[in-house]
Design a protein around this motif. Structure first.
Motif, PDB file in Angstrom:
ATOM      1  N   TYR A 279     -28.000  24.502  48.945  1.00 30.71           N
ATOM      2  CA  TYR A 279     -27.895  25.505  48.119  1.00 30.71           C
ATOM      3  C   TYR A 279     -27.257  25.362  46.702  1.00 30.71           C
ATOM      4  O   TYR A 279     -27.547  25.727  45.558  1.00 30.71           O
ATOM      5  CB  TYR A 279     -27.103  26.742  48.634  1.00 30.71           C
TER       6      TYR A 279
ATOM      7  N   GLN B 288     -35.647  32.964  54.473  1.00 30.91           N
ATOM      8  CA  GLN B 288     -34.867  33.697  55.563  1.00 30.91           C
ATOM      9  C   GLN B 288     -35.607  33.507  56.832  1.00 30.91           C
ATOM     10  O   GLN B 288     -34.936  33.308  57.937  1.00 30.91           O
ATOM     11  CB  GLN B 288     -34.352  35.146  55.213  1.00 30.91           C
TER      12      GLN B 288
ATOM     13  N   VAL C 140     -30.953  41.280  52.846  1.00 26.04           N
ATOM     14  CA  VAL C 140     -31.951  40.358  52.171  1.00 26.04           C
ATOM     15  C   VAL C 140     -32.765  41.502  51.753  1.00 26.04           C
ATOM     16  O   VAL C 140     -33.938  41.216  50.884  1.00 26.04           O
ATOM     17  CB  VAL C 140     -32.577  39.333  52.994  1.00 26.04           C
TER      18      VAL C 140
ATOM     19  N   SER D 199     -25.213  32.410  55.788  1.00 28.83           N
ATOM     20  CA  SER D 199     -25.155  33.370  55.091  1.00 28.83           C
ATOM     21  C   SER D 199     -23.668  33.675  54.763  1.00 28.83           C
ATOM     22  O   SER D 199     -23.226  34.042  53.418  1.00 28.83           O
ATOM     23  CB  SER D 199     -25.841  34.934  55.368  1.00 28.83           C
ATOM     24  N   THR D 200     -22.873  33.522  55.749  1.00 31.41           N
ATOM     25  CA  THR D 200     -21.275  33.753  55.420  1.00 31.41           C
ATOM     26  C   THR D 200     -20.949  32.556  54.512  1.00 31.41           C
ATOM     27  O   THR D 200     -20.005  33.190  53.600  1.00 31.41           O
ATOM     28  CB  THR D 200     -20.499  33.620  56.620  1.00 31.41           C
TER      29      THR D 200
ATOM     30  N   VAL E 119     -20.719  41.078  54.720  1.00 33.35           N
ATOM     31  CA  VAL E 119     -21.092  40.226  55.502  1.00 33.35           C
ATOM     32  C   VAL E 119     -19.843  39.391  56.321  1.00 33.35           C
ATOM     33  O   VAL E 119     -19.989  38.982  57.444  1.00 33.35           O
ATOM     34  CB  VAL E 119     -22.082  39.214  54.988  1.00 33.35           C
TER      35      VAL E 119
ATOM     36  N   SER F  23     -26.872  40.506  57.012  1.00 37.14           N
ATOM     37  CA  SER F  23     -27.514  39.598  56.175  1.00 37.14           C
ATOM     38  C   SER F  23     -28.901  39.794  55.935  1.00 37.14           C
ATOM     39  O   SER F  23     -29.624  40.015  54.734  1.00 37.14           O
ATOM     40  CB  SER F  23     -27.369  38.113  56.640  1.00 37.14           C
TER      41      SER F  23
ATOM     42  N   TYR G 237     -28.629  31.807  60.794  1.00 36.62           N
ATOM     43  CA  TYR G 237     -28.572  32.429  59.526  1.00 36.62           C
ATOM     44  C   TYR G 237     -27.561  33.171  59.224  1.00 36.62           C
ATOM     45  O   TYR G 237     -27.047  33.196  57.995  1.00 36.62           O
ATOM     46  CB  TYR G 237     -29.692  33.534  59.750  1.00 36.62           C
TER      47      TYR G 237
ATOM     48  N   ASN H 124     -22.038  33.633  50.865  1.00 42.78           N
ATOM     49  CA  ASN H 124     -21.275  35.067  50.438  1.00 42.78           C
ATOM     50  C   ASN H 124     -20.029  34.765  50.103  1.00 42.78           C
ATOM     51  O   ASN H 124     -19.420  35.332  49.410  1.00 42.78           O
ATOM     52  CB  ASN H 124     -21.235  35.975  51.545  1.00 42.78           C
TER      53      ASN H 124
ATOM     54  N   GLN I 136     -20.522  41.345  48.988  1.00 45.67           N
ATOM     55  CA  GLN I 136     -20.139  40.146  49.658  1.00 45.67           C
ATOM     56  C   GLN I 136     -19.279  40.259  51.049  1.00 45.67           C
ATOM     57  O   GLN I 136     -19.223  39.697  52.115  1.00 45.67           O
ATOM     58  CB  GLN I 136     -19.662  39.071  48.806  1.00 45.67           C
TER      59      GLN I 136
END
Length: 457
Positions: free
Chosen positions: A165, A23, A237, A39-40, A217, A233, A35, A43, A214
């Protein structure tokens, strides 16, 4: 079992550190808004998994707690008649609507399902170290190595990180498959025992949980933009970092709770629960010193812009840590035939979260206030329910309060002597609290020392 749990906390801790490192790297190179965008996407994939498919992992935990069993026939039907058709329909809809690029979300979702399916199966079959190492450590190492490869080749961006990812899950799946090929043993298929009703209860619980974890965010991204989503986010974390205390409980002890419940040994469940709370507090104390005593140090490491949100950071950290120290409430309820009560309390907490968000809607970070209210209310209600089901509280209030004396003194000293901005003092104070907690635990009857003796026997 206690040694396995203790080691699982260590592995989860390593995984949490690696996740925070990732992160930090992303926010430093792409900014908080970068980020937030990354992250969106992730999520959204997680949301799809938890809403539609996550109950399979809990079924593994519940049914495969019997030695040398499998639910192969059930899984074959589950994937062929449910998972694959649903994802194909979703992907086709995205392509037809001109949003084919979002199909990667469906790919990540199915890879996440395959990963956690295998991981939960290994855990239920007493192969905890392989499962936890693969899921917590190996995957995150792949992410960090991949990050540097992308950065070094000039291809670093939100889209490439999303693809990375997916690669992470693919690598974990390969690791698990190779291990299972080595350790293959004859298994009895008990697919006929799988209850669709129980699967439905588990899935209902996870749908609610996904709305809590989820959706905030994504909602923050829609309402306020990428930067605010990035701030949320970051706090999430931190919640994941805190969850290295409670997360391994669900991974390691749930099959044990299932076995004890089927044997009618409620007293042993209570003893096991109290033991878990003690070990969790061993790590929660030092972590509270870091997150509550040194928020400026942590936020400066992540991004200087985040210093403006110090109060919210401390508030969320304090509530999340407290919730983590109350033990595996949901796990016990779900593995002892109390799934409906678990769902009821989670739904109440979700409703309160929505109300609090509406009240604070004029604040740019309204989501965080709702998350704090939800976490606090849900865990208190569930701990009360667990205590009532067990006949009494696993840990006395006086005993629980005594666990906080050392961390509380340390945090007070930090602010009295204005040590809250020193990285070196953070390491020193955290180390002192951890050592004192460890020594105290070892000296207690039934503490870590006793656990090690039992394990050796």
């Amino acid at each position: 079992m206690n040694i396995v749990f203790f080691m699982s906390v260590i592995l989860k801790g390593i995984g949490a550190i690696l996740e925070v490192l990732l992160q930090v790297l992303i926010t430093r190179k792409l900014g908080v808004d970068g980020y937030g965008t990354f992250s969106t996407w992730i999520n959204t994939a997680d949301l799809l998994f938890w809403i539609l498919f996550s109950a399979l992992t809990k079924c593994n935990t519940y049914y495969l707690s019997k030695k040398n069993t499998s639910v192969k026939k059930f899984k074959t039907k589950y994937y062929s008649r449910y998972v694959i058709p649903v994802l194909l329909v979703l992907s086709a809809g995205l392509v037809i609507s001109g949003n084919g690029m979002y199909c990667v979300i469906c790919v990540i979702t199915v890879l996440e399902l395959l990963t956690l399916d295998q991981s939960s199966t290994l855990l239920a079959q007493n192969r905890q170290m392989v499962s936890l190492t693969g899921e917590y450590v190996f995957g995150r190492i792949v992410l960090i190595v991949g990050f540097f490869v992308l950065y070094g080749t000039g291809h670093l961006g939100s889209t490439s990180l999303v693809l990375l990812y997916a690669v992470q899950y693919l690598m974990i799946i390969v690791l698990f498959v190779l291990y299972q090929l080595r350790k293959k043993v004859p298994l009895q298929d008990i697919s006929s025992e799988v209850s669709i009703k129980k699967w439905g209860s588990y899935q209902r619980a996870d749908i609610i949980q996904s709305l809590i974890v989820q959706v905030p965010v994504i909602l923050q991204y829609i309402c306020s933009g990428a930067f605010e989503a990035g701030v949320v986010s970051v706090v999430m974390v931190v919640k994941k970092l805190i969850n290295f205390i409670s997360g391994p409980t669900a991974k390691v002890f749930l099959p044990e709770f299932s076995r004890l419940y089927r044997s009618g040994e409620k007293g042993k469940i209570r003893e096991c629960y109290a033991s878990i709370m003690r070990i969790q507090m061993l790590f929660a104390g030092p972590l509270s010193v870091v997150l509550i005593g040194y928020p400026a140090v942590i936020l400066r490491i992540l991004e200087d812009e985040l210093l403006n949100y110090t109060f919210l950071f401390v508030l969320c950290s304090a509530i999340f840590i407290f919730a983590a120290t109350l033990g595996p409430c949901s796990g016990v309820l779900q593995m002892t035939g109390n799934e409906k009560k678990d769902n009821r309390y989670r739904e109440i907490a979700l409703a309160v979260m929505v109300v609090v968000m509406i009240i604070f809607r004029n604040d740019s970070l309204f989501v965080l206030y709702g998350l704090c209210a939800q976490a606090l209310l849900e865990e208190i209600m569930k701990y009360y329910c667990v205590s009532k089901w067990m006949g009494r509280s696993p840990v006395k209030v006086k005993t629980y309060a005594s666990w906080w004396i050392c961390p509380g003194i340390a945090i007070a000293v930090i602010y009295i002597f204005h040590l809250e901005k020193s990285f070196l003092y953070m390491i020193l104070m955290t180390g002192i609290v951890f050592v004192i907690g460890t020594v105290s635990e070892v000296r207690k009857e039934g503490g870590v020392k006793e656990m090690i003796k039992k394990r050796r026997k």
